[in-house]
Design a protein around this motif. Structure first.
Motif, short mmCIF file in Angstrom:
data_model
loop_
_atom_site.label_atom_id
_atom_site.label_comp_id
_atom_site.label_asym_id
_atom_site.label_seq_id
_atom_site.Cartn_x
_atom_site.Cartn_y
_atom_site.Cartn_z
N ASN A 97 0.85 -1.19 0.00
CA ASN A 97 0.00 0.00 0.00
C ASN A 97 0.89 1.24 0.00
OD1 ASN A 97 -2.17 1.74 0.22
ND2 ASN A 97 -2.43 1.43 2.43
N ASP A 98 0.82 2.04 -1.07
CA ASP A 98 1.67 3.22 -1.19
C ASP A 98 1.10 4.41 -0.41
OD1 ASP A 98 3.26 1.74 -2.85
OD2 ASP A 98 2.53 2.66 -4.70
N GLY A 99 2.00 5.23 0.12
CA GLY A 99 1.61 6.45 0.80
C GLY A 99 1.73 7.67 -0.11
N ASP A 100 1.29 8.82 0.38
CA ASP A 100 1.39 10.08 -0.34
C ASP A 100 2.88 10.38 -0.61
OD1 ASP A 100 1.57 12.83 -1.03
OD2 ASP A 100 -0.24 13.29 0.09
N PRO A 101 3.27 10.55 -1.86
CA PRO A 101 4.70 10.75 -2.15
C PRO A 101 5.28 12.02 -1.52
CG PRO A 101 3.36 11.14 -4.11
CD PRO A 101 2.45 10.52 -3.09
N ARG A 102 4.45 12.96 -1.13
CA ARG A 102 4.95 14.19 -0.49
C ARG A 102 5.40 13.94 0.95
NH1 ARG A 102 -0.37 17.64 -1.44
NH2 ARG A 102 -1.13 15.60 -0.71
N THR A 103 4.79 12.96 1.60
CA THR A 103 5.09 12.72 3.01
C THR A 103 5.44 11.27 3.32
OG1 THR A 103 2.74 12.34 3.46
CG2 THR A 103 3.58 14.59 3.78
N SER A 104 5.21 10.38 2.36
CA SER A 104 5.40 8.96 2.59
C SER A 104 6.09 8.37 1.38
CB SER A 104 4.05 8.30 2.88
OG SER A 104 4.19 6.94 3.19
N GLY A 105 5.70 7.18 0.95
CA GLY A 105 6.37 6.60 -0.21
C GLY A 105 5.85 5.22 -0.55
N PRO A 106 6.50 4.55 -1.49
CA PRO A 106 6.07 3.21 -1.92
C PRO A 106 6.07 2.22 -0.77
CG PRO A 106 7.69 4.13 -3.44
CD PRO A 106 7.68 5.03 -2.25
N GLY A 107 4.96 1.50 -0.63
CA GLY A 107 4.86 0.49 0.41
C GLY A 107 4.66 1.04 1.81
N PHE A 108 4.56 2.35 1.95
CA PHE A 108 4.55 2.98 3.27
C PHE A 108 3.24 3.68 3.59
CE2 PHE A 108 6.97 5.50 6.64
CZ PHE A 108 7.25 4.38 7.39
N GLY A 109 2.18 3.34 2.85
CA GLY A 109 0.87 3.86 3.21
C GLY A 109 0.40 3.23 4.51
N VAL A 110 -0.28 4.01 5.34
CA VAL A 110 -0.73 3.50 6.64
C VAL A 110 -1.74 2.37 6.42
CG1 VAL A 110 -1.93 4.06 8.79
CG2 VAL A 110 -0.33 5.71 7.78
N THR A 111 -1.44 1.22 7.01
CA THR A 111 -2.24 0.01 6.82
C THR A 111 -2.34 -0.74 8.14
OG1 THR A 111 -1.25 -0.16 4.60
CG2 THR A 111 -2.52 -2.05 5.39
N ILE A 112 -3.54 -1.18 8.49
CA ILE A 112 -3.70 -1.99 9.69
C ILE A 112 -3.69 -3.47 9.30
CG2 ILE A 112 -4.94 -0.16 10.89
CD1 ILE A 112 -7.50 -1.82 10.51
N HIS A 113 -3.20 -4.29 10.20
CA HIS A 113 -3.05 -5.72 9.93
C HIS A 113 -3.70 -6.52 11.06
CE1 HIS A 113 -0.27 -4.75 6.67
NE2 HIS A 113 0.32 -3.91 7.51
N PRO A 114 -5.01 -6.69 11.02
CA PRO A 114 -5.70 -7.40 12.11
C PRO A 114 -5.15 -8.80 12.36
CG PRO A 114 -7.29 -6.29 10.69
CD PRO A 114 -5.96 -6.17 10.01
N GLU A 115 -4.66 -9.47 11.30
CA GLU A 115 -4.13 -10.81 11.47
C GLU A 115 -2.89 -10.83 12.37
OE1 GLU A 115 -2.03 -8.96 8.00
OE2 GLU A 115 -4.11 -9.02 8.73
N ALA A 116 -2.18 -9.70 12.42
CA ALA A 116 -0.96 -9.63 13.25
C ALA A 116 -1.28 -9.58 14.74
CB ALA A 116 -0.14 -8.40 12.86
N LEU A 117 -2.53 -9.31 15.09
CA LEU A 117 -2.89 -9.23 16.50
C LEU A 117 -2.72 -10.57 17.23
CD1 LEU A 117 -6.10 -7.01 16.25
CD2 LEU A 117 -3.82 -6.30 17.01
N GLN A 118 -2.71 -11.66 16.49
CA GLN A 118 -2.60 -12.97 17.12
C GLN A 118 -1.16 -13.35 17.46
OE1 GLN A 118 -5.38 -14.56 18.08
NE2 GLN A 118 -6.33 -12.69 17.29
N GLU A 119 -0.19 -12.67 16.90
CA GLU A 119 1.19 -13.10 17.04
C GLU A 119 1.69 -13.19 18.48
OE1 GLU A 119 3.68 -10.75 14.49
OE2 GLU A 119 2.35 -11.02 12.77
N PRO A 120 1.50 -12.16 19.32
CA PRO A 120 2.08 -12.22 20.67
C PRO A 120 1.55 -13.37 21.52
CG PRO A 120 1.55 -9.96 20.10
CD PRO A 120 0.92 -10.82 19.05
N TYR A 121 0.34 -13.83 21.25
CA TYR A 121 -0.21 -14.94 22.03
C TYR A 121 0.61 -16.22 21.82
CZ TYR A 121 -4.39 -11.98 22.46
OH TYR A 121 -5.27 -10.95 22.73
#
Length: 249
Positions: A50-74
């Motif tokens: 997910n790309d971000g705004d090129p003025r403040t972010s960049g390729p692959g750096f768009g803000v993205t949530i990953h609900p599947e990652a919530l299970q990892e610490p358990y």
């Protein structure tokens, strides 16, 4: 997914339930995470498409949530010190408050781990703090790279975290007027990378001395340079690896 071991000296593993960010202050100018996200996107990493705004972010750096990652610490059986969102900012405006609550719930339900959350968005942190349940195993920090952003420290003081800490990295100027009241830990370090901005000895000594005067543990991460370890970690002939309480990595 297995936990990601890290070379960051003051933690053990990283956990990224969100990825992506936007530059908000001079401390972000040479963001390592933005550069790494571009590389990870090119490698086909799922989290970084997910790309971000090129003025403040960049390729692959768009803000993205990953609900599947919530299970990892358990799934992590042994206690670990966990840096939350090395590749993002949990208090970015694009991260829904409900998802922040989900992350806090995971932290509360895995008390064997110690979690370190770091933000530059202290205004939002302060605004939503009373809408969150604060686990005792969560350390909350703000980045303070120069005197221009000392207001972040005041915002942090308003947060009911068990441990409040500052990351003065990359340290870009003197912090002569810093107030460490109700601050439990300070990390300081210089910038690294091909466009690194050198840190002056007086700046590092100044924050170290302020910590000693206030009785606050001080951790000196690095001088920086073209690579993180190029100029070493010693300040005045010794390592400074102090941590809050009795915790030692």
């Amino acid at each position: 997914m297995t936990k990601q071991r890290t070379a960051i000296e003051w933690t053990e593993v990283t956990w990224n339930p969100t990825t992506g960010c936007d530059r908000v202050s001079p401390g972000c100018d040479n963001c390592y995470a933005l550069t790494l996200a571009k590389r990870l996107k090119a490698m086909g990493a799922d989290k970084y498409q997910n790309d971000g705004d090129p003025r403040t972010s960049g390729p692959g750096f768009g803000v993205t949530i990953h609900p599947e990652a919530l299970q990892e610490p358990y799934r992590w059986r042994n206690p670990r010190t966990v840096f939350v969102n090395s590749m993002s900012d949990l208090f970015h405006a694009k991260v829904p408050l409900g998802f922040v609550r989900d992350v806090f719930q995971v932290i509360a339900e895995t008390p064997r781990h110690t979690y370190q959350v770091l933000t530059k968005r202290s205004a939002r942190l302060k605004k939503v703090a009373d809408k969150l349940d604060w686990p005792t195993n969560l350390w909350m920090g703000v980045s303070v790279e120069s005197a221009d952003v000392l207001s972040r420290v005041d915002d942090l003081r308003a947060v009911p975290a068990a441990v409040r800490f500052l990351s003065c990295e990359p340290l870009l100027g003197a912090l002569d007027d810093i107030n460490l009241d109700r601050i439990n830990w300070v990390i300081a370090g210089g910038e690294s990378g091909p466009r690194y901005r050198p840190m002056e000895l007086a700046w590092a000594r100044g924050i170290r001395d302020a910590c000693q005067d206030a009785g606050v543990p001080f951790f000196f991460k690095q001088w920086g340079g073209r690579t993180p370890k190029a100029l070493g970690r010693e300040l005045d002939g010794r390592l400074w690896d102090e941590m809050p309480g009795a915790l030692a990595l």
